[in-house]
Write a protein that holds these residues in place. Structure first.
Motif, PDB file in Angstrom:
ATOM      1  N   HIS A 107       0.809  -1.229   0.000  1.00 23.48           N
ATOM      2  CA  HIS A 107       0.000   0.000   0.000  1.00 23.48           C
ATOM      3  C   HIS A 107       0.841   1.278   0.000  1.00 23.48           C
ATOM      4  O   HIS A 107       0.299   2.363   0.228  1.00 23.48           O
ATOM      5  N   LEU A 108       2.139   1.151  -0.242  1.00 23.06           N
ATOM      6  CA  LEU A 108       2.979   2.344  -0.363  1.00 23.06           C
ATOM      7  C   LEU A 108       3.194   2.663  -1.834  1.00 23.06           C
ATOM      8  O   LEU A 108       3.278   1.761  -2.669  1.00 23.06           O
ATOM      9  N   ASP A 109       3.315   3.964  -2.150  1.00 27.25           N
ATOM     10  CA  ASP A 109       3.602   4.345  -3.520  1.00 27.25           C
ATOM     11  C   ASP A 109       5.105   4.260  -3.782  1.00 27.25           C
ATOM     12  O   ASP A 109       5.910   4.059  -2.866  1.00 27.25           O
ATOM     13  N   VAL A 110       5.481   4.413  -5.054  1.00 30.45           N
ATOM     14  CA  VAL A 110       6.867   4.232  -5.450  1.00 30.45           C
ATOM     15  C   VAL A 110       7.796   5.214  -4.749  1.00 30.45           C
ATOM     16  O   VAL A 110       8.898   4.858  -4.311  1.00 30.45           O
ATOM     17  N   ASP A 111       7.371   6.469  -4.597  1.00 29.55           N
ATOM     18  CA  ASP A 111       8.213   7.472  -3.940  1.00 29.55           C
ATOM     19  C   ASP A 111       8.517   7.085  -2.496  1.00 29.55           C
ATOM     20  O   ASP A 111       9.652   7.211  -2.025  1.00 29.55           O
ATOM     21  N   THR A 112       7.494   6.612  -1.778  1.00 29.34           N
ATOM     22  CA  THR A 112       7.694   6.238  -0.381  1.00 29.34           C
ATOM     23  C   THR A 112       8.565   4.995  -0.271  1.00 29.34           C
ATOM     24  O   THR A 112       9.374   4.876   0.654  1.00 29.34           O
ATOM     25  N   ILE A 113       8.423   4.057  -1.201  1.00 32.91           N
ATOM     26  CA  ILE A 113       9.273   2.864  -1.197  1.00 32.91           C
ATOM     27  C   ILE A 113      10.728   3.263  -1.406  1.00 32.91           C
ATOM     28  O   ILE A 113      11.637   2.742  -0.735  1.00 32.91           O
ATOM     29  N   ASP A 141      -5.324  -3.757 -10.454  1.00 30.70           N
ATOM     30  CA  ASP A 141      -5.125  -2.697  -9.472  1.00 30.70           C
ATOM     31  C   ASP A 141      -4.288  -3.247  -8.322  1.00 30.70           C
ATOM     32  O   ASP A 141      -4.767  -4.042  -7.514  1.00 30.70           O
ATOM     33  N   GLU A 142      -3.024  -2.837  -8.258  1.00 27.69           N
ATOM     34  CA  GLU A 142      -2.073  -3.275  -7.237  1.00 27.69           C
ATOM     35  C   GLU A 142      -2.077  -4.800  -7.090  1.00 27.69           C
ATOM     36  O   GLU A 142      -2.361  -5.347  -6.020  1.00 27.69           O
ATOM     37  N   PRO A 143      -1.743  -5.526  -8.154  1.00 25.62           N
ATOM     38  CA  PRO A 143      -1.845  -6.990  -8.106  1.00 25.62           C
ATOM     39  C   PRO A 143      -0.807  -7.653  -7.213  1.00 25.62           C
ATOM     40  O   PRO A 143      -0.977  -8.820  -6.842  1.00 25.62           O
ATOM     41  N   THR A 144       0.285  -6.955  -6.853  1.00 29.89           N
ATOM     42  CA  THR A 144       1.342  -7.620  -6.085  1.00 29.89           C
ATOM     43  C   THR A 144       1.064  -7.653  -4.586  1.00 29.89           C
ATOM     44  O   THR A 144       1.727  -8.406  -3.864  1.00 29.89           O
ATOM     45  N   ASN A 145       0.100  -6.855  -4.105  1.00 32.69           N
ATOM     46  CA  ASN A 145      -0.177  -6.843  -2.669  1.00 32.69           C
ATOM     47  C   ASN A 145      -0.586  -8.228  -2.195  1.00 32.69           C
ATOM     48  O   ASN A 145      -1.514  -8.843  -2.736  1.00 32.69           O
ATOM     49  N   ALA A 189      -2.033  -0.797 -12.473  1.00 33.52           N
ATOM     50  CA  ALA A 189      -1.625   0.224 -11.500  1.00 33.52           C
ATOM     51  C   ALA A 189      -0.842  -0.484 -10.411  1.00 33.52           C
ATOM     52  O   ALA A 189      -1.362  -1.416  -9.779  1.00 33.52           O
ATOM     53  N   SER A 190       0.410  -0.075 -10.213  1.00 29.40           N
ATOM     54  CA  SER A 190       1.240  -0.792  -9.263  1.00 29.40           C
ATOM     55  C   SER A 190       2.335   0.106  -8.718  1.00 29.40           C
ATOM     56  O   SER A 190       2.795   1.031  -9.380  1.00 29.40           O
ATOM     57  N   HIS A 191       2.757  -0.222  -7.480  1.00 28.79           N
ATOM     58  CA  HIS A 191       3.931   0.413  -6.895  1.00 28.79           C
ATOM     59  C   HIS A 191       5.149  -0.487  -7.031  1.00 28.79           C
ATOM     60  O   HIS A 191       6.231  -0.125  -6.590  1.00 28.79           O
ATOM     61  N   ASP A 192       4.965  -1.685  -7.599  1.00 27.46           N
ATOM     62  CA  ASP A 192       6.060  -2.660  -7.709  1.00 27.46           C
ATOM     63  C   ASP A 192       6.910  -2.318  -8.930  1.00 27.46           C
ATOM     64  O   ASP A 192       6.500  -2.524 -10.073  1.00 27.46           O
ATOM     65  N   ARG A 193       8.098  -1.814  -8.677  1.00 29.98           N
ATOM     66  CA  ARG A 193       8.965  -1.334  -9.754  1.00 29.98           C
ATOM     67  C   ARG A 193       9.394  -2.478 -10.673  1.00 29.98           C
ATOM     68  O   ARG A 193       9.489  -2.310 -11.893  1.00 29.98           O
ATOM     69  N   TYR A 194       9.656  -3.638 -10.105  1.00 28.77           N
ATOM     70  CA  TYR A 194      10.060  -4.789 -10.907  1.00 28.77           C
ATOM     71  C   TYR A 194       8.932  -5.209 -11.849  1.00 28.77           C
ATOM     72  O   TYR A 194       9.157  -5.473 -13.034  1.00 28.77           O
TER      73      TYR A 194
END
Length: 579
Positions: free
Chosen positions: A147-153, A424-428, A452-457
């Motif tokens: 639940h964190l965005d890329v900037d926060t990660i 929508d954020e499938p990696t969570n 839509a994802s925060h997972d850079r990989y």
């Protein structure tokens, strides 16, 4: 400094053995990543080490001077308390009020906001602050990037790299895992394997085991062929063969070799996509008068792979809902092609009755799934590919772990064989093995993908272009998330998008110009796909031309001209796509 010794840990949950006889020691120099499938006991192991859960057997012995901090996967936070009170509620006399305020500010949180009024990502940052504030010798983090965005990660990764002390970490973010760990604990089949190094070393070790298993299977097949050849020599041979040899061949026959895990190109439903997929034209979405999306133009093409990025609260989920048709825009319009068969994987999946069997919930949607080659795959075979073995398929849903339920929700979407897939954020809450299977599936997915994802990989792996949110609620196209990150390098981690006063009046004209460029780019993409198909046909023809040298020369010349034209179109496309 020695921190903790773990000896002979075992834990069983609901008649299911998670792990047994797990032993290890940790020092202040150890940065350990724990990996394994959903349901293997990763979170349980962390909670045992954090002394929040009792093991069925074994013991955890800490150095009496060791200070431990723990971030649980789903921490309980008091809804009525303020952010600053929860973040500062730590047992450490060295933590001062200004330390709490500074960290809360760095995380982009309102210190006086009530926790109950926060979004999931904001609550996660509050829990993260509470774990990071005390000076700890061992920091235990369970899925800290959820639940964190890329900037926060990025911010969290940098902070942890500067920290001294031991680290015990569970995460699905492979870049995060690779950059922060020096040892790995792999939980599988109720046992634990240690690996010196990072997740890449675990993957290498698994590949070696698979290679050895394949060699063993080849030897088994050779033995079986010899046994069968001997048995078929005739009645005399069969009657003279010792009984233990007959038992041996029966046992060999009964063993099923490990299934090949090569890529499956799943089909895309009943219809192929036409030229129009799903388009948003000048779409604005407002909540309570405040725009979340501002004059957004997003045109999707057949087979296009789009990533959606932005800070928490920017509107990523809103954009997906607008694309899916679940949300009517305040202004603007959505256009969808006649051949579109759309499926959505949402952050909050629909509840499945606990008393149902897993395989029954899948078969209720589809018994068979089409493959790209015209064949069909059974629902059970697809479930097995997504790591639901026979035992799990016939288990009741209530027996699944949280991660396994998310994996089932994903399978419910994929079994529909859509030609447009919105994730929508499938990696969570998905484990690394499931993510590898999902990415393998998406490699063979011939439809249009928006994730839509925060997972850079994941973004690097499965998307070709990224749309990022700007502070005024507009959306801009980038080559990849790294280009987006560099363009927003000054943004505070976790900060909500700010409303700007300059340039808003001209945003509609700018968006119309951008829409014109996108239409030209879309036309170029269609031409490029045609040329790529012809290039593949020429490659096939050249491979089978034989000794006809004149024919080979003609084909080679045509291919060279085609490749030159394709390169020129790609350059033009890049100029149109990136502004």
């Amino acid at each position: 400094m020695h921190l903790v010794s773990v000896a002979g840990l075992a834990k069983t949950y609901d008649d299911r053995t998670l792990f047994a006889d797990v032993s290890f020691g940790l020092t202040s120099d150890d940065h350990v990543g724990v990996v394994g499938r959903n349901g293997s006991g990763k979170s349980t192991l962390l909670r045992i080490v954090a002394r929040e859960v009792e093991a069925d057997a074994g013991e955890v012995v800490f150095n009496r001077r060791a200070r431990v901090a723990h971030l649980a996967q789903d921490p309980a936070l008091p809804a009525d308390a303020t952010v600053v009170d929860v973040a500062g509620d730590v047992d450490d006399p060295h933590v001062q009020p200004h330390d709490v305020e500074q960290l809360v500010d760095e995380l982009g949180l309102d210190p006086q906001a009530r926790v109950g009024s926060l979004s999931g990502g904001q609550r996660r940052r509050v829990a993260l602050a509470r774990a990071l504030l005390p000076e700890s010798d061992l920091l235990i983090l369970d899925e800290p990037t959820n639940h964190l965005d890329v900037d926060t990660i990025d911010w969290l990764e940098a902070r942890l790299r500067q920290r001294t002390g031991g680290l015990l970490l569970v995460t699905h973010d492979r870049y995060f895992l690779e950059r922060l760990t020096n040892r790995m604990l792999d939980l599988h089949d109720g046992t634990a394997s240690w690996h010196e190094g990072t997740y890449a070393d675990v993957v290498e070790a698994r590949a070696l085991r698979a290679e050895q298993a394949a060699a063993s299977e080849r030897r088994r097949q050779n033995i079986l062929r010899k046994e069968l050849a001997w048995l078929r020599r005739g009645p005399k041979a069969r009657t003279s063969k010792p009984k233990f040899r007959l038992d041996q061949v029966a046992e060999l026959r009964s063993r099923d070799p490990d299934r090949e895990s090569g890529q499956l190109d799943l089909g895309t439903g009943r219809r192929r996509l036409g030229d129009r997929v799903v388009d948003l034209h000048d779409v604005t979405v407002s909540y309570g008068g405040a725009p979340v999306l501002q004059d957004v133009n997003l045109l999707t093409a057949p087979g296009e792979r789009i990533g959606i990025v932005g800070p928490n609260g920017a509107g990523k989920t809103t954009l997906l809902r607008a694309l899916a048709g679940d949300l009517a825009p305040t202004s603007g319009r959505r256009a969808v092609g006649d051949t579109v068969e759309l499926a959505v994987y949402r952050q909050e999946s629909e509840a499945v009755p606990d008393g149902r069997r897993v395989i029954d919930t899948i078969r209720e949607i589809a018994e068979w799934v089409p493959l790209a080659n015209g064949e069909r795959l059974s629902a059970s075979a697809l479930a097995e590919r997504f790591l639901f073995d026979d035992r799990l398929q016939h288990a009741e849903v209530r027996r699944l772990s949280g991660g396994e339920r998310r994996r089932l929700a994903l399978l419910h979407v994929l079994v529909r064989a859509p030609n447009v897939l919105l994730l929508d954020e499938p990696t969570n809450d998905l484990d690394l093995d499931t993510l590898a299977v999902l990415e393998d599936h998406l490699d063979g997915f011939a439809g249009t993908l928006v994730v839509a994802s925060h997972d850079r990989y994941l973004l690097d792996r499965v998307t070709d272009v990224v749309y990022g949110f700007e502070p005024d609620g507009t959306v801009r196209k980038y080559l990849d998330w790294e280009q987006y990150r560099q363009a927003h390098a000054t943004t505070e981690p976790g900060a909500a998008p700010a409303t700007t006063t300059s340039g808003v009046a001209d945003s509609r004209d700018a968006n119309r110009r951008r829409q014109g460029r996108l239409k030209q780019a879309r036309s170029l993409e269609t031409r490029m796909r045609t040329l790529e198909r012809r290039r593949d046909e020429l490659d096939t023809a050249l491979a089978s031309v034989g000794t006809d040298h004149q024919r080979a020369a003609d084909l080679a010349r045509e291919r060279g001209e085609l490749v030159d034209e394709l390169a020129a179109l790609e350059d033009e496309w890049l100029e149109l796509s990136v502004d």
